[in-house]
Write a protein that holds these residues in place. Structure first.
Motif, PDB file in Angstrom:
ATOM      1  N   HIS A  70       0.842  -1.205   0.000  1.00 59.77           N
ATOM      2  CA  HIS A  70       0.000   0.000   0.000  1.00 59.77           C
ATOM      3  C   HIS A  70       0.873   1.250   0.000  1.00 59.77           C
ATOM      4  O   HIS A  70       1.231   1.772   1.062  1.00 59.77           O
ATOM      5  CB  HIS A  70      -0.920  -0.025   1.224  1.00 59.77           C
ATOM      6  CG  HIS A  70      -1.985   1.024   1.217  1.00 59.77           C
ATOM      7  ND1 HIS A  70      -3.157   0.884   1.927  1.00 59.77           N
ATOM      8  CD2 HIS A  70      -2.077   2.224   0.595  1.00 59.77           C
ATOM      9  CE1 HIS A  70      -3.917   1.963   1.748  1.00 59.77           C
ATOM     10  NE2 HIS A  70      -3.263   2.797   0.940  1.00 59.77           N
ATOM     11  N   HIS A  72       1.453   5.094  -2.197  1.00 61.37           N
ATOM     12  CA  HIS A  72       1.015   6.033  -3.243  1.00 61.37           C
ATOM     13  C   HIS A  72       2.254   6.793  -3.711  1.00 61.37           C
ATOM     14  O   HIS A  72       2.743   7.675  -3.002  1.00 61.37           O
ATOM     15  CB  HIS A  72       0.014   7.037  -2.680  1.00 61.37           C
ATOM     16  CG  HIS A  72      -1.234   6.441  -2.088  1.00 61.37           C
ATOM     17  ND1 HIS A  72      -2.417   6.343  -2.783  1.00 61.37           N
ATOM     18  CD2 HIS A  72      -1.495   5.922  -0.857  1.00 61.37           C
ATOM     19  CE1 HIS A  72      -3.357   5.800  -2.005  1.00 61.37           C
ATOM     20  NE2 HIS A  72      -2.827   5.536  -0.832  1.00 61.37           N
ATOM     21  N   LYS A 160      -8.562  -1.899  -6.317  1.00 56.58           N
ATOM     22  CA  LYS A 160      -8.699  -1.114  -5.084  1.00 56.58           C
ATOM     23  C   LYS A 160      -9.890  -0.194  -5.241  1.00 56.58           C
ATOM     24  O   LYS A 160     -10.075   0.390  -6.309  1.00 56.58           O
ATOM     25  CB  LYS A 160      -7.409  -0.298  -4.899  1.00 56.58           C
ATOM     26  CG  LYS A 160      -7.523   0.976  -4.046  1.00 56.58           C
ATOM     27  CD  LYS A 160      -7.548   0.649  -2.571  1.00 56.58           C
ATOM     28  CE  LYS A 160      -7.597   1.870  -1.688  1.00 56.58           C
ATOM     29  NZ  LYS A 160      -6.382   2.631  -1.606  1.00 56.58           N
ATOM     30  N   HIS A 260      -5.659  -0.377   5.774  1.00 58.46           N
ATOM     31  CA  HIS A 260      -5.432   0.573   6.881  1.00 58.46           C
ATOM     32  C   HIS A 260      -6.544   0.651   7.940  1.00 58.46           C
ATOM     33  O   HIS A 260      -7.109   1.705   8.197  1.00 58.46           O
ATOM     34  CB  HIS A 260      -5.075   1.963   6.372  1.00 58.46           C
ATOM     35  CG  HIS A 260      -6.019   2.627   5.409  1.00 58.46           C
ATOM     36  ND1 HIS A 260      -7.381   2.579   5.522  1.00 58.46           N
ATOM     37  CD2 HIS A 260      -5.781   3.388   4.314  1.00 58.46           C
ATOM     38  CE1 HIS A 260      -7.935   3.282   4.554  1.00 58.46           C
ATOM     39  NE2 HIS A 260      -6.994   3.772   3.797  1.00 58.46           N
ATOM     40  N   ASP A 334       0.875   2.646   3.757  1.00 56.46           N
ATOM     41  CA  ASP A 334      -0.020   3.705   3.279  1.00 56.46           C
ATOM     42  C   ASP A 334       0.740   5.026   3.167  1.00 56.46           C
ATOM     43  O   ASP A 334       0.261   6.080   3.593  1.00 56.46           O
ATOM     44  CB  ASP A 334      -1.284   3.865   4.127  1.00 56.46           C
ATOM     45  CG  ASP A 334      -2.307   4.787   3.436  1.00 56.46           C
ATOM     46  OD1 ASP A 334      -2.138   5.071   2.229  1.00 56.46           O
ATOM     47  OD2 ASP A 334      -3.255   5.227   4.107  1.00 56.46           O
TER      48      ASP A 334
END
Ligand code: 1AL
Ligand code: ZN
Ligand code: ZN
Length: 473
Positions: A70, A72, A160, A260, A334
């Motif tokens: 996870h 970004h 996702k 998360h 995350d």
């Protein structure tokens, strides 16, 4: 190895250590690496002195590289937020050897074969670790099985979706109908759906659009706008469709993964119950929910803003217990950075600042340092950060120090402490926004190998970015 890909350019060598974490336990010995793979593992007494190319790490820990399912990295389109080069350099410096990039915060969002192609092009030749991709499940493609199949055929490891607004215009939220449709396609591919599980309730969302009912610089004001009931509502809704994933069910083969998790109470109880019933479901939490608690977040310190929010200390204890008990399956970063301007660091307005914690380089020492109190072991670290994430992402040649696997290895010194300040080499693009800056941590990464290439060594990276894009087949 091609030249420049490795700081130790040998194709056949051994990594020796007194603490090698293998699925059979911790051994003292050496791992033989040839052509980027692990070809043998030998115990100390069997090898000492016999081999030529040996990197001996002594008492440092050798374990499989972390797999972050996870992250970004915001590339293409918002590379000023992070980008593949800086994000994967930071990952390598943190002992992460594979990451699976989220389909949003980049622009355009990764929701089709065309947008996936842009992702792959942006990543190629600019990644220091292996990178795979999740695709987005959005209302536009959810009922279009042909489009979803094309995206899965093109190599995304799964999909996702969000059950609340994502904050990104071209990534709208889905509901249970979209998710049900997505799962039925995923079943054929045996790939997972990852869900941001919060459902905005009308009453409380009203608070957020107003002024939150309090001082926007106070963390408690923000916390009230996203209560645990949002997570609970989402999980409850998800469980109406995960029963399809049971053996013999219409979506057998599909899998649902809750990303998360912050609420360690009702939401977690529901997930536990679903597991007992045989639903194919797993759940991750993130180091920031295990390290921080709402009570200690200073006024105006928007570095700590994320969604779902960091909750109180009692909740944090429950999260740790759930992790130790095995009710939470794995960890992920995350990592969701942005530019400092959007964190509104001067203004300190929790209601308006970008939500997301910047952490990718620090997750190993953070998990280890904050886990000391709970007595976590090296084997647990490997389970949470390598073995189970590998399984979720379908990476059968990764996630363990085992013969035949990719030589993806992190070497680190758990006992070495350091201060996360300007003296510590940092590779994330915007380190000032990270909530971990200023902390004292334990667990220093010495070296990171990706498919046998030494990509990171004590503050330095290999000259060339030779990580691979990994596509599902
Ligand atoms: N658009 C986002 O990246 N959002 C992320 N933001 C967080 N976690 O605060 C996330 O994963 O939901
Ligand atoms: Zn999310
Ligand atoms: Zn995220």
């Amino acid at each position: 190895s091609q030249s420049g890909c490795s700081l130790f350019p040998h194709s056949h060598y051994w990594i020796a250590s007194k603490r090698i974490v293998t699925p059979q336990g911790i051994i003292s010995g050496a791992v033989e690496i040839k052509g980027g793979s692990i070809v043998s593992i030998v115990k100390n007494k069997d090898w000492s002195g016999k081999f030529k190319q040996v990197v001996d790490y002594g008492n440092a820990v050798v374990m499989p590289g972390l797999i972050d399912v996870h992250a970004h990295l915001d590339d293409p389109g918002r590379a000023e937020w992070e980008g593949f080069p800086s994000g994967t350099k930071a990952a390598a410096a943190g002992g992460i050897t594979t990451l699976i990039d989220m389909p949003l915060n980049n622009f355009p969002s990764t929701v089709s074969t065309e947008t996936l192609k842009l992702k792959i092009e942006a990543a190629e030749k600019s990644i220091y670790v292996d990178v795979g991709f999740w695709g987005g499940l959005v209302p536009e493609n959810a009922f279009n099985a042909t489009a979803l199949e094309a995206l899965l055929d093109a190599g995304v490891h799964g999909l996702k979706s969000f059950m609340c607004p994502s904050g990104i215009n071209d990534f709208p939220m889905t509901d249970a109908r979209h998710i049900k449709a997505g799962l039925s396609v995923l079943a054929k591919y045996k790939r997972p759906l990852l869900v941001h599980s919060e459902i905005q309730s009308v009453v409380e969302s009203h608070l957020e659009t107003e002024d939150g009912g309090g001082d926007p610089r106070s963390y408690s004001t923000y916390l009230k706008t996203r209560p645990p009931s949002w997570e609970e509502a989402a999980v409850r809704e998800l469980l109406t469709v995960t029963k399809d994933t049971r053996s013999g069910g219409p979506a057998e083969g599909a899998h649902l993964h809750v990303v998360h998790l912050s609420d360690a109470s009702s939401s977690l109880d529901l997930i536990k119950e679903a597991k007992r019933r045989g639903d194919s479901i797993t759940v991750e939490t993130c180091p920031h929910y295990l390290a921080f608690s709402a009570e200690e977040i200073p006024d105006g310190d928007t570095r700590f803003k994320c969604a779902p929010p960091i909750r109180d200390a009692a909740n944090k204890e429950k999260l740790w217990n759930a992790l130790m008990e095995g009710d939470i399956d794995m960890l992920s970063s995350d990592h969701s950075p942005t530019v400092p301007e959007l964190k509104l660091l001067n203004d300190g307005n929790f209601l308006k600042a970008w939500g997301g914690i910047s952490s990718i380089q620090f997750v190993l020492p953070v998990t280890w340092s904050y886990g000391q109190k709970y007595g976590i072991t090296l084997e647990q670290l490997v389970s949470w950060w390598s073995e189970r994430p590998a399984k979720l992402a379908g990476q059968h040649s990764k996630g363990a120090i085992a013969i035949g696997n990719h030589a993806d290895v992190v070497v680190w010194e758990p006992e070495v402490e350091f201060d996360l300040n300007e003296d510590h080499p940092m590779f994330v693009k915007n380190p000032s926004i990270s909530a971990y800056i200023g902390k004292r941590l334990s667990g220093k990464v010495l070296a990171t190998f990706v498919r046998g290439n030494l990509v990171y060594k004590e503050g330095n990276h290999a000259f060339a970015a030779c990580g691979s894009t990994i596509l599902a087949t």
